[in-house]
Design a protein around this motif. Structure first.
Motif, mmCIF file in Angstrom:
data_model
loop_
_atom_site.group_PDB
_atom_site.id
_atom_site.type_symbol
_atom_site.label_atom_id
_atom_site.label_comp_id
_atom_site.label_asym_id
_atom_site.label_seq_id
_atom_site.Cartn_x
_atom_site.Cartn_y
_atom_site.Cartn_z
ATOM 1 N N GLY A 66 0.841 -1.193 0.000
ATOM 2 C CA GLY A 66 0.000 0.000 0.000
ATOM 3 C C GLY A 66 0.874 1.240 0.000
ATOM 4 N N ALA A 67 0.572 2.184 -0.884
ATOM 5 C CA ALA A 67 1.319 3.443 -0.940
ATOM 6 C C ALA A 67 0.338 4.599 -0.812
ATOM 7 C CB ALA A 67 2.096 3.557 -2.252
ATOM 8 N N ILE A 68 0.548 5.453 0.175
ATOM 9 C CA ILE A 68 -0.297 6.631 0.359
ATOM 10 C C ILE A 68 0.543 7.867 0.075
ATOM 11 C CG2 ILE A 68 -1.753 7.940 1.936
ATOM 12 C CD1 ILE A 68 -2.254 5.426 3.504
ATOM 13 N N VAL A 69 0.163 8.600 -0.964
ATOM 14 C CA VAL A 69 0.851 9.831 -1.325
ATOM 15 C C VAL A 69 -0.102 11.004 -1.124
ATOM 16 C CG1 VAL A 69 2.318 8.636 -2.982
ATOM 17 C CG2 VAL A 69 0.199 9.711 -3.765
ATOM 18 N N GLU A 101 -4.720 13.731 -0.731
ATOM 19 C CA GLU A 101 -5.044 15.127 -1.035
ATOM 20 C C GLU A 101 -4.780 16.036 0.170
ATOM 21 O OE1 GLU A 101 -5.680 16.282 -3.884
ATOM 22 O OE2 GLU A 101 -6.171 14.492 -5.050
ATOM 23 N N GLU A 102 -3.723 15.701 0.915
ATOM 24 C CA GLU A 102 -3.296 16.476 2.090
ATOM 25 C C GLU A 102 -4.353 16.503 3.201
ATOM 26 O OE1 GLU A 102 -0.340 17.358 2.521
ATOM 27 O OE2 GLU A 102 0.604 18.264 0.775
ATOM 28 N N GLN A 103 -5.226 15.486 3.244
ATOM 29 C CA GLN A 103 -6.296 15.439 4.239
ATOM 30 C C GLN A 103 -6.075 14.279 5.204
ATOM 31 O OE1 GLN A 103 -10.233 15.632 2.410
ATOM 32 N NE2 GLN A 103 -9.351 16.764 0.675
ATOM 33 N N GLU A 104 -6.018 14.602 6.496
ATOM 34 C CA GLU A 104 -5.744 13.591 7.510
ATOM 35 C C GLU A 104 -6.838 12.524 7.568
ATOM 36 O OE1 GLU A 104 -4.126 13.410 12.092
ATOM 37 O OE2 GLU A 104 -5.404 15.091 11.510
ATOM 38 N N SER A 125 3.651 8.931 2.776
ATOM 39 C CA SER A 125 4.104 10.311 2.931
ATOM 40 C C SER A 125 2.936 11.055 3.566
ATOM 41 C CB SER A 125 4.462 10.923 1.574
ATOM 42 O OG SER A 125 4.905 12.254 1.731
ATOM 43 N N VAL A 126 3.080 11.461 4.822
ATOM 44 C CA VAL A 126 1.941 11.963 5.585
ATOM 45 C C VAL A 126 1.450 13.311 5.069
ATOM 46 C CG1 VAL A 126 2.652 10.708 7.652
ATOM 47 C CG2 VAL A 126 3.351 13.087 7.357
ATOM 48 N N SER A 127 0.166 13.576 5.280
ATOM 49 C CA SER A 127 -0.451 14.822 4.824
ATOM 50 C C SER A 127 -0.021 15.987 5.700
ATOM 51 C CB SER A 127 -1.973 14.700 4.848
ATOM 52 O OG SER A 127 -2.475 14.897 6.163
ATOM 53 N N VAL A 220 6.789 33.993 5.731
ATOM 54 C CA VAL A 220 5.343 33.774 5.679
ATOM 55 C C VAL A 220 5.097 32.277 5.720
ATOM 56 C CG1 VAL A 220 3.194 34.185 4.437
ATOM 57 C CG2 VAL A 220 5.073 35.850 4.257
ATOM 58 N N GLU A 221 4.418 31.802 6.761
ATOM 59 C CA GLU A 221 4.188 30.370 6.922
ATOM 60 C C GLU A 221 2.814 29.969 6.408
ATOM 61 O OE1 GLU A 221 3.598 27.429 10.681
ATOM 62 O OE2 GLU A 221 5.577 28.383 10.547
ATOM 63 N N GLY A 222 2.757 28.807 5.771
ATOM 64 C CA GLY A 222 1.495 28.277 5.265
ATOM 65 C C GLY A 222 1.652 26.830 4.881
ATOM 66 N N GLY A 223 0.955 26.424 3.842
ATOM 67 C CA GLY A 223 1.013 25.038 3.406
ATOM 68 C C GLY A 223 2.094 24.807 2.370
ATOM 69 N N PHE A 224 1.902 23.759 1.564
ATOM 70 C CA PHE A 224 2.940 23.328 0.635
ATOM 71 C C PHE A 224 2.488 23.340 -0.828
ATOM 72 C CE2 PHE A 224 3.616 21.458 4.780
ATOM 73 C CZ PHE A 224 4.967 21.681 5.014
ATOM 74 N N GLY A 225 1.293 23.921 -1.092
ATOM 75 C CA GLY A 225 0.759 23.908 -2.439
ATOM 76 C C GLY A 225 0.765 25.269 -3.111
#
Length: 345
Positions: A66-69, A101-104, A125-127, A220-225
């Protein structure tokens, strides 16, 4: 009723070993192309059909991983998956791919699904939302091998394959300083995520080691997208300081920042050198190419899969942390095609 053709039958026909036949059919790199072709042609002529169910029953495994990206369309993950698929195929494993989709919550659901399917191991690869280690603790409690790649969780005793995020950020900012940039901004990722924390730390350490102050208004801190970079671009310019260099936590974030600045005042883009952690093949077509922190993406995928297979074969193996080096990738001179010359942004 005729019996099924086996690997031994093909090996006897060709005068080679059963291992050679098996590796040839799995496209293993140890076997020459000519031998692979002979084996495949003979297998087809003899009517050989691969029986995965029989093989999995013999081995006591499902021969699935199983691979979770986090993203499927992201260049980083497409290249990592190339590496994962290559090693899996060489070892006769199938990959079951899930995208969080970056959702826990999606990540948690996929973990349960994959465990119910009795996969032999997990690559994750964790969200960016992930903060609860409990679902991963459940994986390790069930003695299912788990390898984190790119992003992991410190609270879980599991192996990991990452790149040296601190080193890459430090070298990028050092390069900016040595090339005469005075105001170096950082569009950062979330600090509770390993890569966000380490890349920001590398940025700050590089400034301090070169006797430069760390200005909070330039971070400036935020997400990765890309959407996170787009929002950060406005915030950055509203600070009142226009930087002459921007170090972005990811390539998509850099794209978002650049897009927002273009909307506000495209004329200043020519005065800003972008540095991004990660790279994209399209970078060479940009009017103002980014200087990138190159990550060995396919190698990362291969390393993570080989490590997971080792732990599947050796259940008592101790956990391992592998950290791959990065390097600065300097782009060639911007292209001078007519349509690029006419693009002021």
């Amino acid at each position: 009723m005729s019996r099924d053709i086996t690997l031994s039958d093909i090996a006897d026909r060709l005068g080679v070993t059963k291992v050679t036949v098996s590796k040839s059919l799995r496209d293993h790199s140890d076997i020459s192309m000519s031998t692979k072709e002979r084996v495949r042609e003979t297998a087809q002529e003899m009517g050989y059909q691969h029986n995965r169910l029989a093989q999995s029953l013999t081995l006591g495994r499902t021969l699935t991983i199983g691979a979770i990206v986090r993203k499927r369309s992201h260049t980083f993950f497409s290249q990592v998956l190339d590496g994962i698929n290559k090693i899996a195929a060489e070892n006769d494993y199938e990959i079951i791919l899930c995208v969080s989709e970056e959702q826990e919550e999606k990540e948690k659901a996929y973990l349960q699904t994959l465990l119910s399917m009795q996969v032999d191991g997990l690559l994750v690869s964790v969200s960016e939302e992930t903060s609860d280690p409990e679902p991963f603790q459940e994986v390790t409690d069930q003695n299912v091998p788990l390898v984190f790649f790119d992003r992991g969780l410190d609270d879980i005793d599991a192996s990991s394959v990452t790149v040296d995020d601190w080193e890459g950020a430090y070298e990028a900012v050092t390069h900016a300083i040595e090339n005469g940039n005075e105001q170096i901004a950082h569009i950062a990722g979330y600090s509770h995520i390993q890569i966000g924390h380490q890349r920001r730390l590398g940025y700050e350490d590089a400034l301090r080691d070169h006797d430069r102050p760390v200005h909070d208004e330039l971070i400036v801190e935020g997400g990765f997208g890309e959407e996170d970079g787009y929002a950060a671009g406005k915030t950055l310019l509203e600070s009142g300081t226009v930087p002459d260099a921007i170090f972005a936590v990811t390539f998509p974030v850099a794209l978002g920042v650049e897009d927002r600045i273009r909307e506000i005042d495209s004329s200043i883009l020519k005065d800003i050198q972008f540095y991004s952690f990660g790279q994209h093949d399209l970078n060479r077509f940009f009017r103002y190419p980014h200087i990138s922190v190159y990550q060995p993406t396919r190698r990362l995928g291969k390393k993570a899969t080989n490590l997971l297979l080792h732990e599947i074969e050796n259940p008592s193996a101790s956990t391992t942390e592998i950290e791959l080096s990065t390097r600065i990738a300097i782009p060639e001179e911007p292209h001078t095609l007519p349509y690029l010359q006419g693009n002021k942004g």
